[in-house]
Design an enzyme around this catalytic site. Structure first.
Site, mmCIF file in Angstrom:
data_model
loop_
_atom_site.group_PDB
_atom_site.id
_atom_site.type_symbol
_atom_site.label_atom_id
_atom_site.label_comp_id
_atom_site.label_asym_id
_atom_site.label_seq_id
_atom_site.Cartn_x
_atom_site.Cartn_y
_atom_site.Cartn_z
ATOM 1 C CE1 TYR A 58 21.185 18.423 46.896
ATOM 2 C CE2 TYR A 58 22.990 19.653 48.025
ATOM 3 C CZ TYR A 58 22.003 18.707 47.963
ATOM 4 O OH TYR A 58 22.103 17.656 48.838
ATOM 5 C CD GLU A 60 16.222 18.922 46.933
ATOM 6 O OE1 GLU A 60 15.509 19.980 47.655
ATOM 7 O OE2 GLU A 60 17.117 18.298 47.873
ATOM 8 C CB THR A 230 20.839 0.392 35.391
ATOM 9 O OG1 THR A 230 20.728 -0.733 34.493
ATOM 10 C CG2 THR A 230 20.157 0.234 36.764
ATOM 11 C CE LYS A 233 22.537 -4.175 35.379
ATOM 12 N NZ LYS A 233 21.673 -3.203 36.207
HETATM 13 N N1 DSN Z 1 23.397 -6.334 40.248
HETATM 14 C C1 DSN Z 1 22.627 -6.371 38.737
HETATM 15 C C2 DSN Z 1 23.103 -7.476 37.946
HETATM 16 O O1 DSN Z 1 24.264 -7.653 38.101
HETATM 17 O O2 DSN Z 1 22.208 -7.917 37.321
HETATM 18 C C3 DSN Z 1 21.162 -6.128 39.031
HETATM 19 O O3 DSN Z 1 20.949 -4.984 40.067
#
Ligand code: DSN
Length: 424
Positions: A58, A60, A230, A233
């Site tokens: 943990y 925090e 994010t 990707k």
């Molecule tokens: N779910 C994502 C996407 O597939 O583009 C975006 O949050």
């Protein structure tokens, strides 16, 4: 039964059911052509970092200011991730703790808006994201979401429309970016509008973060007040997120993430983000990012030559949005047939769609994952040919063709093994 690609001996003895499902997923990811534009393959190093004993801790707070002791190693892990993020994206400040993209964006609201305040973002069916003020999301029900779209004639964002909305509605925050935007985002144009309207500009670059890191898409760094992304990707890291900002917004962002919204950070994810950022700053990553775009453009040309209607006429990035209306089949029926053929896409609304989101007119495809396997642009003719065959087979109910394509897809996948998945 085929042998597992990766041995998980402790898991297999403690929980054979879950072990079998993990093995099956490894096999599925190895054997299929994964074209969902928000997905990728992480490296073996990222995979290892995200499965470590950092899980057990943990933490925090932030490095040097925690509410728990025993942070000797965790503080260093998080500091490495923060410094690598700042350097790669050339922003003053980075927070690497958001659990994923939606919590990251919610933290932006907490930092800059009060409930009922106005936010301007791209509408979901036009290519935006739920968290850019769309009605069914907390961001559209607790805040006042005003939405821009794309032009019907060009399929592109019209900055004059954005400016008119911004000046009329005076949002506190403007989001640019989205989840089905095949064209370059004009960060400079958005920044000018945000300045005129007195709004904070947030560039949500979740889809294109890896392209930005690799120099295959312009950077928002000189223009955006906050960059939300994010990490899983095109950036090819673990499932997580980051908020980067100008120095003046650092305190508001940090307070919004913790204690505003979240508890302890997921330290194993932070470590894996740090590894992915190191990989993205490395020698090969720029070549990867440019190849993702080259592959998407080649695939777009091959699909257009087969009569596919590409929203905006093509792509500048990793993503193609295809309106299947002229092919006589819905997006969902096509996506499910493609899945049976070992080609994994998602059905998606297209701008001005007359069908419902759960069975829309389009499919969305992208090249980040296939490019991570090293598949070159010269194979995009074959990929487009399979998509064409299967979409037509979905219309006519020709399962034999779908089965034949699945075997051909597997042969190509065997020739280009996936990162993180050893060849069995
Ligand atoms: N779910 C994502 C996407 O597939 O583009 C975006 O949050």
């Amino acid at each position: 039964m085929t042998a597992p690609l990766i041995r998980h001996s402790a898991l297999a003895s403690a929980d054979p059911e879950i072990a079998a499902l993990v093995s099956a997923e490894e096999r599925l990811q190895a054997d299929t052509l994964r074209l969902i534009p928000s997905e990728n393959y992480v490296s073996a190093a990222v995979l290892e970092a995200s499965g470590t004993v950092l899980q057990n801790k943990y933490s925090e707070g932030y490095a040097g200011k925690r509410y728990y002791e025993g942070q000797q190693n965790i503080d260093q892990v998080e500091t490495l991730a923060v410094e690598r993020a700042k350097a790669l994206f050339r922003m003053d400040h980075a927070n690497v703790q958001p659990y994923s993209g939606s919590p990251a964006n919610l933290a932006v609201y907490l930092a800059f808006l009060k409930p009922g305040d106005t936010v301007l973002g791209m509408s979901l069916p036009m290519g935006g994201h739920l968290t850019h003020g769309w009605g069914v999301s907390a961001t559209g029900s607790w805040f006042r979401g005003v939405q821009y779209g794309v032009r019907r004639d060009s399929g592109r964002v019209d900055l004059d429309e954005v400016r008119d909305l911004a000046l009329a509605e005076r949002p506190k925050v403007i989001f640019c970016g989205g989840t089905a935007v095949p064209r370059t985002i004009d960060f400079a144009g958005f920044a000018e509008i945000a300045r005129e309207a007195g709004a904070v500009l947030v560039a949500d670059v979740a889809h294109i973060a890896g392209l930005i890191a690799g120099g295959a898409h312009p950077s928002p760094a000189p223009y955006a007040d906050v960059v939300s992304t994010t990490t899983h990707k095109t950036l090819r890291g673990p499932r997580g997120a980051m908020l980067l900002s100008r120095a003046e917004h650092a305190r508001a962002i940090d307070r919004a993430v913790f204690p505003g919204l979240q508890g302890g950070p997921h330290n194993q994810t932070t470590a894996a983000i740090a590894v992915a950022l190191k990989e993205a700053a490395g020698a090969g990553f720029s070549g990867y990012a440019h190849q993702v775009v080259a592959n998407a453009q080649a695939l777009g040309e091959e699909l257009a030559a087969r009569g596919f209607d590409l929203v905006s006429g093509g792509t500048d990035n990793h993503l193609l949005l295809i309106d299947l209306t002229g092919k006589g089949v819905s997006g969902k029926i096509a996506a499910k047939a493609l899945d049976r053929a070992g080609i994994v896409v998602n059905y998606n609304t297209v701008p001005y769609d007359t069908r419902k989101p759960f069975d829309p007119s389009g499919i969305r495809i992208g090249t980040p994952a296939l490019t991570s396997r090293g598949i070159p642009a010269s194979e995009m003719g074959a990929v487009a040919h399979w998509i064409d065959l299967v979409v037509d087979a979905a219309r006519t109910g020709d399962e034999a063709t779908i089965t034949k394509v699945r075997a051909e897809v597997k042969t190509l996948m065997d020739a280009y093994p996936a990162p993180g998945l050893p060849v069995a």
